[in-house]
Structure formats: structure tokens, C-alpha cells
Write a protein that holds these residues in place. Structure first.
Motif, PDB file in Angstrom:
ATOM      1  N   ASP A 192      32.548  33.941  30.009  1.00  0.00           N
ATOM      2  CA  ASP A 192      33.577  33.052  30.543  1.00  0.00           C
ATOM      3  C   ASP A 192      34.588  33.827  31.379  1.00  0.00           C
ATOM      4  O   ASP A 192      35.033  33.353  32.424  1.00  0.00           O
ATOM      5  N   LEU A 193      34.971  35.014  30.892  1.00  0.00           N
ATOM      6  CA  LEU A 193      35.961  35.855  31.556  1.00  0.00           C
ATOM      7  C   LEU A 193      35.443  37.288  31.588  1.00  0.00           C
ATOM      8  O   LEU A 193      34.897  37.775  30.587  1.00  0.00           O
ATOM      9  N   VAL A 194      35.641  37.947  32.712  1.00  0.00           N
ATOM     10  CA  VAL A 194      35.275  39.364  32.837  1.00  0.00           C
ATOM     11  C   VAL A 194      36.452  40.107  33.446  1.00  0.00           C
ATOM     12  O   VAL A 194      37.039  39.653  34.438  1.00  0.00           O
ATOM     13  N   ILE A 195      36.800  41.240  32.858  1.00  0.00           N
ATOM     14  CA  ILE A 195      37.781  42.144  33.459  1.00  0.00           C
ATOM     15  C   ILE A 195      36.979  43.220  34.184  1.00  0.00           C
ATOM     16  O   ILE A 195      36.216  43.963  33.571  1.00  0.00           O
ATOM     17  N   ALA A 196      37.139  43.264  35.505  1.00  0.00           N
ATOM     18  CA  ALA A 196      36.335  44.157  36.335  1.00  0.00           C
ATOM     19  C   ALA A 196      37.229  45.141  37.077  1.00  0.00           C
ATOM     20  O   ALA A 196      38.372  44.829  37.407  1.00  0.00           O
ATOM     21  N   THR A 197      36.696  46.314  37.340  1.00  0.00           N
ATOM     22  CA  THR A 197      37.446  47.331  38.073  1.00  0.00           C
ATOM     23  C   THR A 197      37.266  47.198  39.579  1.00  0.00           C
ATOM     24  O   THR A 197      37.733  48.049  40.329  1.00  0.00           O
ATOM     25  N   ARG A 198      36.591  46.141  40.009  1.00  0.00           N
ATOM     26  CA  ARG A 198      36.490  45.828  41.441  1.00  0.00           C
ATOM     27  C   ARG A 198      36.358  44.318  41.596  1.00  0.00           C
ATOM     28  O   ARG A 198      35.860  43.635  40.709  1.00  0.00           O
ATOM     29  N   ARG A 199      36.829  43.814  42.735  1.00  0.00           N
ATOM     30  CA  ARG A 199      36.758  42.380  42.985  1.00  0.00           C
ATOM     31  C   ARG A 199      35.303  41.979  43.244  1.00  0.00           C
ATOM     32  O   ARG A 199      34.596  42.660  43.988  1.00  0.00           O
ATOM     33  N   PRO A 200      34.833  40.891  42.637  1.00  0.00           N
ATOM     34  CA  PRO A 200      33.448  40.480  42.863  1.00  0.00           C
ATOM     35  C   PRO A 200      33.205  40.074  44.308  1.00  0.00           C
ATOM     36  O   PRO A 200      34.086  39.510  44.964  1.00  0.00           O
ATOM     37  N   ARG A 201      32.015  40.369  44.808  1.00  0.00           N
ATOM     38  CA  ARG A 201      31.656  39.995  46.177  1.00  0.00           C
ATOM     39  C   ARG A 201      31.401  38.497  46.278  1.00  0.00           C
ATOM     40  O   ARG A 201      30.962  37.869  45.311  1.00  0.00           O
ATOM     41  N   GLY A 202      31.669  37.937  47.428  1.00  0.00           N
ATOM     42  CA  GLY A 202      31.424  36.518  47.645  1.00  0.00           C
ATOM     43  C   GLY A 202      32.540  35.652  47.087  1.00  0.00           C
ATOM     44  O   GLY A 202      33.540  36.138  46.555  1.00  0.00           O
ATOM     45  N   ARG A 203      32.343  34.339  47.193  1.00  0.00           N
ATOM     46  CA  ARG A 203      33.357  33.382  46.769  1.00  0.00           C
ATOM     47  C   ARG A 203      32.931  32.568  45.559  1.00  0.00           C
ATOM     48  O   ARG A 203      33.639  31.657  45.146  1.00  0.00           O
ATOM     49  N   ALA A 204      31.771  32.885  44.990  1.00  0.00           N
ATOM     50  CA  ALA A 204      31.275  32.083  43.873  1.00  0.00           C
ATOM     51  C   ALA A 204      32.101  32.283  42.618  1.00  0.00           C
ATOM     52  O   ALA A 204      32.242  31.371  41.803  1.00  0.00           O
ATOM     53  N   LEU A 205      32.676  33.477  42.443  1.00  0.00           N
ATOM     54  CA  LEU A 205      33.457  33.784  41.247  1.00  0.00           C
ATOM     55  C   LEU A 205      34.923  33.929  41.621  1.00  0.00           C
ATOM     56  O   LEU A 205      35.281  34.696  42.505  1.00  0.00           O
ATOM     57  N   GLU A 206      35.775  33.199  40.919  1.00  0.00           N
ATOM     58  CA  GLU A 206      37.215  33.248  41.166  1.00  0.00           C
ATOM     59  C   GLU A 206      37.816  34.455  40.449  1.00  0.00           C
ATOM     60  O   GLU A 206      37.526  34.705  39.283  1.00  0.00           O
ATOM     61  N   SER A 207      38.644  35.230  41.146  1.00  0.00           N
ATOM     62  CA  SER A 207      39.260  36.403  40.523  1.00  0.00           C
ATOM     63  C   SER A 207      40.702  36.543  40.975  1.00  0.00           C
ATOM     64  O   SER A 207      41.067  36.118  42.073  1.00  0.00           O
ATOM     65  N   VAL A 208      41.515  37.152  40.108  1.00  0.00           N
ATOM     66  CA  VAL A 208      42.917  37.439  40.438  1.00  0.00           C
ATOM     67  C   VAL A 208      43.220  38.868  39.996  1.00  0.00           C
ATOM     68  O   VAL A 208      42.676  39.348  39.002  1.00  0.00           O
ATOM     69  N   PRO A 209      44.066  39.592  40.739  1.00  0.00           N
ATOM     70  CA  PRO A 209      44.479  40.922  40.281  1.00  0.00           C
ATOM     71  C   PRO A 209      45.187  40.811  38.939  1.00  0.00           C
ATOM     72  O   PRO A 209      46.035  39.937  38.744  1.00  0.00           O
ATOM     73  N   LEU A 210      44.822  41.685  38.008  1.00  0.00           N
ATOM     74  CA  LEU A 210      45.395  41.638  36.668  1.00  0.00           C
ATOM     75  C   LEU A 210      46.423  42.740  36.456  1.00  0.00           C
ATOM     76  O   LEU A 210      47.537  42.492  35.993  1.00  0.00           O
ATOM     77  N   ALA A 211      46.078  43.968  36.790  1.00  0.00           N
ATOM     78  CA  ALA A 211      46.985  45.103  36.596  1.00  0.00           C
ATOM     79  C   ALA A 211      46.451  46.296  37.364  1.00  0.00           C
ATOM     80  O   ALA A 211      45.280  46.340  37.752  1.00  0.00           O
ATOM     81  N   ASP A 212      47.324  47.288  37.580  1.00  0.00           N
ATOM     82  CA  ASP A 212      46.921  48.558  38.189  1.00  0.00           C
ATOM     83  C   ASP A 212      46.865  49.629  37.108  1.00  0.00           C
ATOM     84  O   ASP A 212      47.835  49.825  36.370  1.00  0.00           O
TER      85      ASP A 212
END
Length: 315
Positions: free
Chosen positions: A157-177
């Protein structure tokens, strides 16, 4: 002559001309979940069903209607025009019925994934109050690309990733640095400080073993490139499976490495590790919170998402 009593599909949805009067509400709920999630696999946990059961229920509804509802794709399904028409009519009534049902009904667990170290150090402690309040978590650790690919198939349901996913199929927001630090044990730090080329840290570190979690040295190479403006030419003396093992080895005196602040700040505060370098602008890596399309139908996913976004302000 008495009027005929409307069937479930007619009374609940008002689409009696398109759905058989005996259509089961459970089949309609399953249809709507698949329609919103985009895959049978993603809809299954939200419904509390297995993926084969979801597939069988959709097939049953297609047999009852005599129409195809979804076109099967390599990744997920695409609603047919007929499915769009049905969804437009059943969504409101079914959502209203769901609101009238027992509020104590079991909500599906939240499937959360990300880097193991971040999950243990930052994420799970932040979610403890939700667990105490009844939110169920199913947590998976791994690398960004495999986790995002699994999300596309409906596993997370939720993934914390160290890079923004490619494409527009998955919605992502910056979480922290996340800040990265060059560290070693106090004994190695003293040797580096007393080295004949102490003014040239890169030269002084050539005689210190390097510890890393991958042969291509991704974190250390990036530190060298962004902080020193040089290509790293050294080879790892010790390669271990993950950053926890890197921390353990460096803490035990195996050599130096570059680690996330979140992972090593306690060891720095206690003196078990020493900071070897304090650049004016330490290298940062942005963490992204990615949400699977359709996951918002589970209110606990939204609670976990919002809690993580609030907690990340202090990371």
C-alpha cells in the motif's frame, strides 16, 4: 395486482436493467474494489479475500451480466466501458451502505515497505501509537526498484523509497532528507588525525580499511563525488549485507564508512563512533513516500500515511 419486489441489484444500485435482480452485493463490492484498485491482487487485502477468490467473484459477475467487465493486462486490469458505466451507478449506493454497516468491522492490514534500517529506526517507532489503536501492519524491507515493482502488482500500500518512482502511475511525495556522515571508530579517527597527510583526508584514508554493504560502494562513492569532488578509487576491505552490518563492523573497529545520520547518531553521541569530516553541505538523499492507486479505500492506509508525513518533519 401487487408490484414486484425489487431485487438487490435494483434496490441498492438502481441499475436493474443492466444487472440481474439476483446479483449479490458481495460481488458488486468486489467489482468496485477491483475497479478502484486496478488489479485483482491489490483489491484482495482490502476485501479480506484471497486473490483467487476475487478473480472467481469477478468471473461470476461477468457470467451473470453476460458482459466483460475488465480487460486483463500484463500489469493489472483495465475497466471496459460497461464497467465504467456500472461503477458510476453502484459506487455511491455501495459506499453509503458501507457507512451503515458495523463500525467495528475488521479493516484490512496496511502493507508498508522500505529500507530495513529506516523502518526500524524511524518508521516503526513513529507508528507505535497507531498499532496500539488497532491499526495492523505488514512490513517488508527491500531495495527501491523491487519494492516499487511489487507495489505496481498490488503487494504494498505504501513504500518509502530513496528515489522517486518513474512514470505517473504511482503517486509520491517527498518525505524527508537523509543526511550522510563519514565515520570511523575513535581508534581509527586518531590514526587519521595523526597521519602525515592529515591535511588531505582522502590521502589519509587510503590506509584505513573501508566497510560497505555493496561492491559498487554506492553511498561512499556519492560522498566522495559530492563532498570532495573526486572519484573514489579505493576498494572495500569488508562487504556486508546491509547498513546495520556496516554500522556493527565500523563500531567494532573494522574501518570507516559513510552512514545515514539516523542510523549512527546514537553511536556518535555516546562516543562509540567519531565523525571524520564535517562538510559545509553534507550530502543529502531525499526519501519519497509512495502510495498505491486505490489504497485510499482503506482508512488505515491514510492514517499511516499522514502519521509518517507528520513524523518525518523531525527526522
Amino acid at each position: 395486482m401487487r408490484n414486484r419486489k425489487p431485487g438487490i441489484a435494483e434496490s441498492a444500485t438502481g441499475v436493474g436493467r443492466q444487472l440481474p435482480a439476483h446479483a449479490d452485493l458481495n460481488l458488486l463490492r468486489t467489482f468496485l474494489a477491483v475497479y478502484r484498485a486496478g488489479t485483482f491482487t491489490a483489491a484482495a487485502p482490502a476485501l479480506g479475500l484471497s486473490q483467487p477468490t476475487v478473480t472467481a467473484q469477478i468471473r461470476t459477475l461477468e457470467q451473470q451480466t453476460g458482459r466483460e467487465l475488465f480487460t486483463r493486462l500484463p500489469r493489472g486490469v483495465e475497466p471496459t466501458p460497461y464497467a465504467h458505466e456500472i461503477a458510476a451507478r453502484v459506487a455511491g449506493p455501495l459506499d453509503a451502505l458501507a457507512g451503515l454497516e458495523d463500525t467495528g468491522a475488521v479493516t484490512a492490514p496496511v502493507h508498508l515497505a522500505g529500507p530495513s534500517e529506516l523502518l526500524c529506526v524511524r518508521v516503526l517507532p513513529a507508528l507505535v501509537p497507531l498499532v496500539a489503536d488497532g491499526v495492523e501492519l505488514r512490513v517488508t524491507q527491500g531495495l527501491p526498484e523491487p519494492l516499487l515493482e511489487e507495489m505496481r502488482s498490488g503487494r504494498h500500500d505504501l513504500v518509502i523509497a530513496t528515489r522517486r518512482p518513474r512514470g505517473r502511475a504511482l503517486e509520491s511525495v517527498p518525505l524527508a532528507d537523509e543526511e550522510y556522515l563519514l565515520v570511523a571508530s575513535p581508534a581509527w579517527a586518531e590514526r587519521v588525525a595523526g597521519h602525515r597527510e592529515a591535511d588531505d583526508l582522502c590521502a589519509a584514508l587510503r590506509e584505513v580499511p573501508m566497510v560497505t554493504y555493496a561492491e559498487d560502494l554506492p553511498i561512499v562513492r556519492r560522498y566522495w563525488r559530492t563532498v570532495f569532488g573526486k572519484q573514489l578509487t579505493a576498494r572495500a576491505a569488508v562487504t556486508v549485507p546491509n547498513l546495520y552490518a556496516v554500522l556493527s563492523a565500523v563500531n567494532a573497529g573494522a574501518g570507516y564508512s559513510v552512514l545515514p545520520r539516523s542510523l549512527c547518531e546514537e553511536h556518535l553521541a555516546s562516543g562509540r563512533l567519531t565523525l571524520l569530516h564535517e562538510p559545509e553541505e553534507p550530502p543529502l538523499n531525499t526519501l519519497f513516500l509512495v502510495q498505491r492507486p486505490g489504497a485510499e479505500t482503506n482508512p488505515h492506509v491514510l492514517r499511516v500515511r499522514d502519521t509518517l508525513r507528520r513524523a518525518a518533519r523531525t527526522w
